[in-house]
Design a protein around this motif. Structure first.
Motif, PDB file in Angstrom:
ATOM      1  N   ASP A 193       0.843  -1.200   0.000  1.00  0.00           N
ATOM      2  CA  ASP A 193       0.000   0.000   0.000  1.00  0.00           C
ATOM      3  C   ASP A 193       0.877   1.248   0.000  1.00  0.00           C
ATOM      4  N   ILE A 194       0.409   2.307  -0.663  1.00  0.00           N
ATOM      5  CA  ILE A 194       1.056   3.611  -0.597  1.00  0.00           C
ATOM      6  C   ILE A 194      -0.004   4.681  -0.378  1.00  0.00           C
ATOM      7  N   LYS A 195       0.387   5.759   0.306  1.00  0.00           N
ATOM      8  CA  LYS A 195      -0.501   6.884   0.549  1.00  0.00           C
ATOM      9  C   LYS A 195       0.295   8.186   0.464  1.00  0.00           C
ATOM     10  N   PHE A 196      -0.229   9.177  -0.257  1.00  0.00           N
ATOM     11  CA  PHE A 196       0.335  10.520  -0.231  1.00  0.00           C
ATOM     12  C   PHE A 196      -0.055  11.204   1.070  1.00  0.00           C
ATOM     13  N   SER A 197       0.818  12.058   1.572  1.00  0.00           N
ATOM     14  CA  SER A 197       0.430  12.933   2.678  1.00  0.00           C
ATOM     15  C   SER A 197      -0.534  13.982   2.146  1.00  0.00           C
ATOM     16  N   MET A 198      -1.232  14.649   3.046  1.00  0.00           N
ATOM     17  CA  MET A 198      -2.251  15.617   2.632  1.00  0.00           C
ATOM     18  C   MET A 198      -1.668  16.738   1.788  1.00  0.00           C
ATOM     19  N   ASP A 199      -0.430  17.153   2.074  1.00  0.00           N
ATOM     20  CA  ASP A 199       0.190  18.229   1.304  1.00  0.00           C
ATOM     21  C   ASP A 199       0.926  17.717   0.071  1.00  0.00           C
ATOM     22  N   GLY A 200       0.961  16.403  -0.135  1.00  0.00           N
ATOM     23  CA  GLY A 200       1.609  15.843  -1.303  1.00  0.00           C
ATOM     24  C   GLY A 200       3.122  15.787  -1.233  1.00  0.00           C
ATOM     25  N   ARG A 201       3.700  16.168  -0.116  1.00  0.00           N
ATOM     26  CA  ARG A 201       5.155  16.228   0.004  1.00  0.00           C
ATOM     27  C   ARG A 201       5.759  14.847   0.238  1.00  0.00           C
ATOM     28  N   HIS A 202       5.035  13.972   0.919  1.00  0.00           N
ATOM     29  CA  HIS A 202       5.570  12.667   1.280  1.00  0.00           C
ATOM     30  C   HIS A 202       4.690  11.541   0.759  1.00  0.00           C
ATOM     31  N   ILE A 203       5.303  10.379   0.598  1.00  0.00           N
ATOM     32  CA  ILE A 203       4.592   9.139   0.290  1.00  0.00           C
ATOM     33  C   ILE A 203       4.909   8.140   1.392  1.00  0.00           C
ATOM     34  N   LEU A 204       3.863   7.555   1.948  1.00  0.00           N
ATOM     35  CA  LEU A 204       4.019   6.511   2.952  1.00  0.00           C
ATOM     36  C   LEU A 204       3.804   5.161   2.278  1.00  0.00           C
ATOM     37  N   SER A 205       4.711   4.224   2.483  1.00  0.00           N
ATOM     38  CA  SER A 205       4.589   2.898   1.875  1.00  0.00           C
ATOM     39  C   SER A 205       4.655   1.819   2.948  1.00  0.00           C
ATOM     40  N   SER A 254      -1.698  10.843   9.426  1.00  0.00           N
ATOM     41  CA  SER A 254      -2.575  11.886   9.959  1.00  0.00           C
ATOM     42  C   SER A 254      -2.569  13.105   9.048  1.00  0.00           C
ATOM     43  N   GLY A 255      -3.630  13.889   9.134  1.00  0.00           N
ATOM     44  CA  GLY A 255      -3.750  15.057   8.274  1.00  0.00           C
ATOM     45  C   GLY A 255      -2.638  16.066   8.454  1.00  0.00           C
ATOM     46  N   ASP A 256      -2.093  16.177   9.678  1.00  0.00           N
ATOM     47  CA  ASP A 256      -1.000  17.113   9.923  1.00  0.00           C
ATOM     48  C   ASP A 256       0.368  16.516   9.584  1.00  0.00           C
ATOM     49  N   GLY A 257       0.383  15.230   9.187  1.00  0.00           N
ATOM     50  CA  GLY A 257       1.629  14.590   8.789  1.00  0.00           C
ATOM     51  C   GLY A 257       2.553  14.217   9.925  1.00  0.00           C
ATOM     52  N   LEU A 258       2.104  14.323  11.158  1.00  0.00           N
ATOM     53  CA  LEU A 258       2.977  14.074  12.308  1.00  0.00           C
ATOM     54  C   LEU A 258       2.978  12.620  12.763  1.00  0.00           C
ATOM     55  N   ARG A 259       2.016  11.820  12.291  1.00  0.00           N
ATOM     56  CA  ARG A 259       1.927  10.429  12.715  1.00  0.00           C
ATOM     57  C   ARG A 259       1.553   9.541  11.535  1.00  0.00           C
ATOM     58  N   VAL A 260       2.003   8.298  11.609  1.00  0.00           N
ATOM     59  CA  VAL A 260       1.621   7.286  10.625  1.00  0.00           C
ATOM     60  C   VAL A 260       1.122   6.067  11.387  1.00  0.00           C
ATOM     61  N   TRP A 334      -7.220   7.227   8.336  1.00  0.00           N
ATOM     62  CA  TRP A 334      -7.132   8.377   9.236  1.00  0.00           C
ATOM     63  C   TRP A 334      -8.002   9.496   8.677  1.00  0.00           C
ATOM     64  N   HIS A 335      -8.822  10.081   9.537  1.00  0.00           N
ATOM     65  CA  HIS A 335      -9.664  11.209   9.117  1.00  0.00           C
ATOM     66  C   HIS A 335      -8.775  12.338   8.606  1.00  0.00           C
ATOM     67  N   PRO A 336      -9.138  12.980   7.483  1.00  0.00           N
ATOM     68  CA  PRO A 336      -8.258  13.999   6.906  1.00  0.00           C
ATOM     69  C   PRO A 336      -8.075  15.245   7.755  1.00  0.00           C
ATOM     70  N   ALA A 337      -9.027  15.535   8.651  1.00  0.00           N
ATOM     71  CA  ALA A 337      -8.927  16.762   9.433  1.00  0.00           C
ATOM     72  C   ALA A 337      -8.898  16.524  10.938  1.00  0.00           C
ATOM     73  N   GLU A 338      -9.467  15.415  11.402  1.00  0.00           N
ATOM     74  CA  GLU A 338      -9.538  15.132  12.828  1.00  0.00           C
ATOM     75  C   GLU A 338      -8.524  14.044  13.214  1.00  0.00           C
ATOM     76  N   ASN A 339      -8.184  13.998  14.494  1.00  0.00           N
ATOM     77  CA  ASN A 339      -7.291  12.962  15.001  1.00  0.00           C
ATOM     78  C   ASN A 339      -8.112  11.718  15.318  1.00  0.00           C
ATOM     79  N   LEU A 340      -8.612  11.096  14.257  1.00  0.00           N
ATOM     80  CA  LEU A 340      -9.564   9.990  14.361  1.00  0.00           C
ATOM     81  C   LEU A 340      -9.152   8.881  13.394  1.00  0.00           C
ATOM     82  N   ILE A 341      -9.037   7.669  13.898  1.00  0.00           N
ATOM     83  CA  ILE A 341      -8.667   6.519  13.075  1.00  0.00           C
ATOM     84  C   ILE A 341      -9.820   5.530  13.050  1.00  0.00           C
TER      85      ILE A 341
END
Length: 354
Positions: A193-205, A254-260, A334-341
């Motif tokens: 699986d891969i996911k872009f961060s909300m700002d598009g700067r990072h890819i999580l794999s 997470s939407g703020d990019g601080l957690r995976v 992860w919710h795009p705006a809330e700290n909710l999984i």
């Protein structure tokens, strides 16, 4: 396979009477009777059985992915696919389903025509060495997308360069040293699986053993590696024999990019901090009464609470904790705006606030 829709019955009268917001009500420890209720609304047939002449096998009518479309003229739409993955473009009009060999570009308004944008099928199928495992649109640039492969590589492509993206603008991969390679190297290195961060700067794999965070603006790419299943490395032979090594775990950020986060066995999921110098890991078991702990060892799972499972699917790791391969948490978001999984374990959906 049937697709289902449910109607949400809001508990607005409760929240208004007590002068609290719905979000605060959800966070509060209310009794079950005062939680929002769901009830059946409708159903429809999503897919019919088909035959894939390329692979000479039947295509099941099951649903592998489901996505909400952007609302149009007050109407809501769901998009489902029996391919491996599906991703919407930032324009809300285009989407890409992907299977083992191809990625096609579709428009919601045109149901009888698509454009093939990635094709890894060789002229001779005996020369096939890797397959597509996941594909994801860039969150803000609908001309950019990334896709991963079974060889552990991530390719970033730009649809403006050519109609068929047989070349990539960037390639992200981590090479194993020749001395460390084994029979299992390619299997556990395959990206599920891969996911872009909300700002598009990072890819999580996510490969079988780790989560990896990549910076799309850096040539080297790799920013951080998070150990998920390192405690299972001595058991790779057993995992291969019972097919657990082929389990496909999803990942999210997470939407703020601080957690995976990602799921694991024994119905647990792990949350990793991404901050510089911050190696804190939290593990939770997906249950009505989750066991929460701050893991000192990122590879250390929580104790499984499952009983009466087959003995060959259980074991004890080096830290003395039990694990159960028959219970696994594969899907989470992860919710795009809330700290909710939201995470799915067996036939239950659990939601956790941070």
């Amino acid at each position: 396979m049937w697709a289902w829709m449910y109607q949400f019955k809001d508990a607005a009268c409760v929240t208004m009477r007590e002068h609290v917001s719905r979000k605060e009500a959800e966070k509060a420890d209310y009794s079950i009777s005062r939680h929002p209720k769901f009830r059946y609304k409708t159903e429809f047939q999503s897919h019919e059985p088909e035959f894939d002449y390329l692979k000479s096998l039947e295509i099941e009518e099951k649903i592998n992915k489901i996505k909400w479309c952007q609302e149009t003229n007050g109407a809501s739409f769901l998009l489902s696919t029996n391919d491996k993955t599906i991703s919407f473009g930032s324009d809300g009009e285009t989407f890409i389903p992907a299977d083992d060999l191809r990625i096609n570009l579709w428009n919601l308004e045109i149901s009888n025509q698509s454009f093939n944008i990635v094709d890894v099928k060789p002229t001779n199928m005996e020369d096939l060495t890797e397959v597509i495992t996941s594909a994801e649109f860039h969150p803000s640039h609908c001309n950019m997308l990334a896709y991963s492969s079974s060889k552990g590589s991530i390719r970033l492509v730009d649809l403006r360069q050519s109609a068929l993206c047989d070349t990539h603008s960037k390639l992200f991969e981590q090479h194993e040293s020749a001395g460390s390679r084994s029979f299992f190297t390619e299997i556990i290195g395959s990206i599920s699986d891969i996911k872009f961060s909300m700002d598009g700067r990072h890819i999580l794999s996510h490969d079988y053993m780790t989560l990896k965070l990549w910076d799309v603006n850096m040539d080297s790419g790799l920013v951080a590696t998070f150990q998920v299943h390192e405690y299972l490395r001595p058991k790779l032979c057993d995992l291969y024999e019972n097919d657990s090594i082929f389990d496909k775990f999803e990942c999210c950020q997470s939407g703020d990019g601080l957690r995976v986060a990602t799921g694991s066995y024994s119905n647990i999921f792990c949350v990793f901090n991404c901050g510089a110098g911050d190696s804190e890991v939290t593990t939770l078991e997906a249950t009505r009464n989750p066991t929460r702990r701050q893991a000192q060892n990122p590879a250390r799972p929580v104790r499984s609470m499952t009983r009466n499972v087959r003995r060959e699917n259980t074991g004890i790791d080096a830290n003395g904790n039990s694990y159960d391969l028959s219970t696994k948490l594969l899907h989470l978001a992860w919710h795009p705006a809330e700290n909710l999984i939201a995470c799915a374990a067996a036939n239950s959906l659990y939601m956790y606030y941070g």
